[in-house]
Write an enzyme that holds these catalytic residues in place. Structure first.
Site, PDB file in Angstrom:
ATOM      1  N   THR A 153      32.078  15.613  45.265  1.00  0.00           N
ATOM      2  CA  THR A 153      32.411  14.407  44.509  1.00  0.00           C
ATOM      3  C   THR A 153      31.463  14.182  43.344  1.00  0.00           C
ATOM      4  O   THR A 153      31.875  13.751  42.258  1.00  0.00           O
ATOM      5  CB  THR A 153      32.351  13.175  45.441  1.00  0.00           C
ATOM      6  N   CYS A 422      36.842  14.474  54.810  1.00  0.00           N
ATOM      7  CA  CYS A 422      37.030  15.420  53.696  1.00  0.00           C
ATOM      8  C   CYS A 422      35.705  15.854  53.092  1.00  0.00           C
ATOM      9  O   CYS A 422      35.686  16.596  52.110  1.00  0.00           O
ATOM     10  CB  CYS A 422      37.928  14.799  52.612  1.00  0.00           C
ATOM     11  N   PHE A 423      34.576  15.356  53.620  1.00  0.00           N
ATOM     12  CA  PHE A 423      33.242  15.868  53.298  1.00  0.00           C
ATOM     13  C   PHE A 423      32.900  15.746  51.814  1.00  0.00           C
ATOM     14  O   PHE A 423      32.232  16.622  51.252  1.00  0.00           O
ATOM     15  CB  PHE A 423      33.123  17.329  53.751  1.00  0.00           C
ATOM     16  N   CYS A 424      33.342  14.664  51.175  1.00  0.00           N
ATOM     17  CA  CYS A 424      33.081  14.449  49.750  1.00  0.00           C
ATOM     18  C   CYS A 424      33.570  15.630  48.917  1.00  0.00           C
ATOM     19  O   CYS A 424      32.922  16.026  47.944  1.00  0.00           O
ATOM     20  CB  CYS A 424      31.598  14.199  49.491  1.00  0.00           C
ATOM     21  N   ASN A 425      34.699  16.207  49.314  1.00  0.00           N
ATOM     22  CA  ASN A 425      35.272  17.332  48.584  1.00  0.00           C
ATOM     23  C   ASN A 425      36.792  17.237  48.673  1.00  0.00           C
ATOM     24  O   ASN A 425      37.447  18.017  49.367  1.00  0.00           O
ATOM     25  CB  ASN A 425      34.780  18.666  49.163  1.00  0.00           C
TER      26      ASN A 425
END
Length: 804
Positions: A153, A422-425
């Protein structure tokens, strides 16, 4: 194995055979350095815990913290902007750490400069603001900002800075870059010096894919372009995920900008990162703001400012976090001493990842369906293309995805720590899970936001589960995870999958009265109502008076009168509402949050529910509320209340009973703040005597606190609707509701689903009475159909009326 023998296809992959069958040499551990001894000596706090979120944050060794603390106690480190002796010591030590960082990445101060930042995100923001962007104009098409869609992100967020300068942003898919690499697409005018920036991660924090470092040289030389435009490409290599478990040689792969966060490598300190800048690019960077330490000279009353000559001094605004920087020295020392270097870590962590990937891929249901869907661009063939990250979703035997939140909660019962979402992705999440842009917007409209527990919308996943290994991870960690998947998905149970309690959790302290209590209840029906997120086991105190004299207390009273029931009714409740009227069979309150229940037959109501229900809670040394998830022994604490004497007596096996006053002494109360379900609450400490009692029982420093009588906490609005005037409920330390109700018939249906059988006949996985207690309800009802309570609009018990 808990719950029965595993089905064929669920056997745990033998590690020795796996290594022997591998086409490449697999390294496990660090040579003569015993991994078991390392774990015991440096990470004793992990005993009983399986930590698999090293991509989120790895863990620091005890010796790093010990040596750092010793350093601080033996030396005086002053502000490096001063000129005294302690300041000089700080300055020289910080500079030595800069050299150590560059050496770690196989480069030197002649080629790169180290700018300390608050982390990789701050480093990315710095590049976005200082890069020499050219806005489009009559004589130029302007700069381009390109980034791989499989980016964090914080990389994607750089586009907000560039868009403000009217710079064109172009997201590029990984497959498009691979295609450009094969085709060797180059710009039409190689002499054009128009600056463009391409950002990509050395390792995907979503899937662990390691993108070619050779792209750096190909982009900078013009052999490859992410988009066909004339100009000169600069490369930002997001190394934050990659360098946590792998070496990076900047003497070979000379990226222009390399952001990183040190807690990904060492675990400590957090909030400290760096931007490594290629010195050939440094003169191009533009700086607007100046802060303390960055100015060679300036005037307060006139626009006059001269920056310092050194690039590092120009870009490090204010006083750097010099003590944290000194901690890095001890981090490098510990890493080298314990492992022998990053290449060893790379090989060790990849071996664990490849083993786990192979074993997880092989797990099958009896019908041949896979247990997990793994999201990967590689076959885990080598550490050059794959990092120690496995991203997946668990499937049922029909191929339907089981929500990541459910998997996370089940993993917590086994004390396995994973990461979900979503793991900042978002880009990688969309690509691997097949989520369109329209679906992302739809999910947000449905109330889903990054980091929440909304895992399925219309049957479609919003995220996944990620496990990741660190340098101190062991084969036992990997196998504990695989056993968890096997136990929860592949153990036979009459067609139903078993739940399993936390290993080593104390058994519930449960019993039922000889005759249950009941009072008639009537209900109106409507839509479902939310319930408090229940803890696990609780105890029920049975050596109590049949009724409590509430003299001197304000009515109304909630009361249960005795009726006789058959043994089968006592054991299982009344199925399908076929016997008798709607009745209340039991009343419980939980004076201390997450501790054992206090059963009553008659009890006064207060403004916040049953009087004194969840009025106290146990907190750790930092004031954080403890629950049975972190501290199962809370179920051993048995409180009961004597209203006449104004005390709560607290008991536990092996401990002398202790008394706690029901109300605070205003003159002696120590007011403090704590947090319950995101709400700040005013509390007071119940004193050192009960604190010592609890600390001795639980084996850790803790306190008992009680909500202040003059503090009001209101229930949150539900379903997006504001409550009617004057109807807002005030809460004690409960999660979200004054009263919690459970229907025996609903528990009976769940109980039947959890039953198992073997060759000797029927066996109960949980006794009915134990299962009821796990929901920690205040009011237990009977005489209704299963799950009928979800449609109730109102319930009346005597003259009292309750609404969801």
């Amino acid at each position: 194995m808990a719950g029965g023998t595993a089905q064929p296809g669920a056997e745990l992959l033998d590690f020795a055979q796996f290594r022997e069958s591998s086409a490449r040499r697999l390294v496990y551990g660090y040579g003569r350095r015993s991994l078991r001894e390392l774990r015991a000596r440096e990470f004793g706090r992990l005993a009983g815990t399986v930590y698999l979120d090293h991509a989120g944050a790895t863990l620091f060794p005890e010796s790093q913290l010990t040596n750092f603390t010793k350093d601080l106690t033996e030396n005086v480190y002053g502000n490096p902007h001063s000129q005294n002796i302690s300041s000089k010591l700080t300055h020289d030590t910080v500079e030595q750490v800069r050299y150590r960082i560059l050496a770690h990445f196989h480069t030197s101060p002649e080629d790169y400069s180290v700018i300390f930042t608050a982390g990789s995100t701050a480093a990315l923001k710095l590049v976005a603001e200082a890069f020499p962007w050219v806005s489009p104009g009559p004589e130029s098409s302007g700069s381009r900002f390109c980034y791989l869609t499989d980016s964090h992100t914080s990389v994607v967020g750089m586009r907000k800075v560039t868009m403000a300068m009217n710079v064109t942003c172009i997201p590029v898919r990984p497959e498009d870059v691979w295609l450009a690499e094969k085709q060797g697409t180059a710009a039409s005018d190689p002499d054009c010096q128009l600056p463009h920036l391409f950002c990509y991660p050395a390792q995907s924090n979503f899937s662990g894919t390691r993108y070619p470092l050779s792209w750096i040289g190909e982009l900078k030389s013009g052999q490859m372009c992410p988009v066909s435009v004339p100009g000169k490409w600069f490369v930002l290599l997001d190394a934050a995920s990659h360098v946590s478990t792998s070496p990076l040689d900047l003497s070979v792969h000379q990226a222009d900008f390399v952001p990183l966060s040190f807690y990904k490598i060492f675990g400590f300190p957090t909030g400290l990162g760096a931007l490594l800048v290629n010195n050939r690019v440094a003169p191009l960077l533009r700086k607007t703001y100046f802060g303390g330490g960055t100015a060679a000279a300036y005037l307060a009353g006139e626009d006059f400012y001269v920056p310092r000559q050194s690039m590092v001094e120009r870009f490090e605004d204010g006083t750097i976090s010099f003590l944290d920087i000194i901690a890095l020295k001890h981090g490098f020392d510990a890493l080298e001493r314990l492992t022998g270097g990053m290449e060893n870590i790379k090989q060790h962590t990849f071996t664990l990842a490849q083993y786990t990937y192979t074993a997880l891929s092989a797990l099958r249901y009896p019908n041949g369906a896979p247990v997990a869907r793994i999201y990967s661009d590689t076959e885990f063939s080598s550490p050059e293309v794959q990092g120690p990250i496995i991203n997946f979703n668990v499937l049922d035997d029909n191929g339907n995805i089981i929500g990541y939140s459910e998997v996370d909660k089940m993993a917590s019962l086994y004390n396995i720590h994973v990461r979900t979402g979503c793991f900042c992705n978002t880009g990688a999440c969309q690509r691997h899970l097949g989520i369109s842009n329209e679906m992302v917007k739809k999910h947000h409209q449905a109330g889903h936001v990054c980091g929440d527990n909304v895992d399925l919308i219309d049957g479609q996943p919003t995220g996944s589960v990620r496990i990741s290994f660190g340098y101190m991870s062991t084969l036992e960690d990997a196998q504990a995870f695989l056993r968890f998947i096997i136990a929860t998905r592949l153990c036979p149970s009459d067609g139903q999958h078993l739940l399993q309690a936390t290993p080593g959790e104390p058994a519930a302290l449960l019993a039922e009265s000889e005759a249950e209590n009941a009072v008639p209840a009537t209900v109106d029906r409507r839509s479902p109502s939310p319930q408090e997120d229940a803890s696990s086991d609780s105890g029920i105190w049975n050596d109590l008076p049949i009724a409590v004299d509430a003299g001197g207390l304000h009515p109304p009273l909630l009361e249960v009168t005795r009726t006789q029931q058959t043994p089968s009714e006592k054991a299982a409740g009344v199925p399908d509402g076929g016997l008798g009227p709607h009745v209340v069979t039991n009343l419980y309150l939980y004076p201390i949050k997450s501790c054992a229940a206090f059963e009553v037959t008659r009890w006064p109501l207060g403004k916040q529910g049953l009087l004194y229900d969840r009025s106290w809670m146990v907190v750790n040394h930092n004031g954080i509320c403890l629950s049975q998830k972190q501290e199962p022994r809370l179920c051993l604490i048995q409180p009961f209340i004597d209203l006449q004497q104004g005390i709560m007596v607290v008991k536990a096996k092996g401990m002398e009973p202790i008394e706690v006053p029901l109300e605070e002494n205003n003159k002696q109360a120590q007011i403090c703040q704590s947090k319950v379900c995101a709400d700040r609450v005013n509390t007071y400490d119940c004193g050192e005597e009960i604190s010592s009692w609890l600390s001795k029982l639980l084996g850790r420093p803790c306190h008992l606190i009680k909500q202040s009588s003059n503090f009001q906490r209101n229930a949150r609005k539900k379903h997006g609707k504001d409550p009617s005037p004057g109807t807002t409920a005030t809460l004690s330390l409960v999660n979200e509701a004054q009263y919690l109700l459970i229907n025996r018939s609903s528990v009976l249906e769940l109980h039947q689903q959890l039953n198992t059988s073997d060759e000797n006949g029927k066996v109960e996985s949980f006794p009915m009475k134990d299962l009821i207690s796990r929901f920690r309800a205040n009011i237990v009802t009977n005489g209704t159909r299963a799950f009928e309570e979800e449609k109730w609009d109102e319930i009346s018990i005597g003259s009292l009326r309750f609404q969801p």
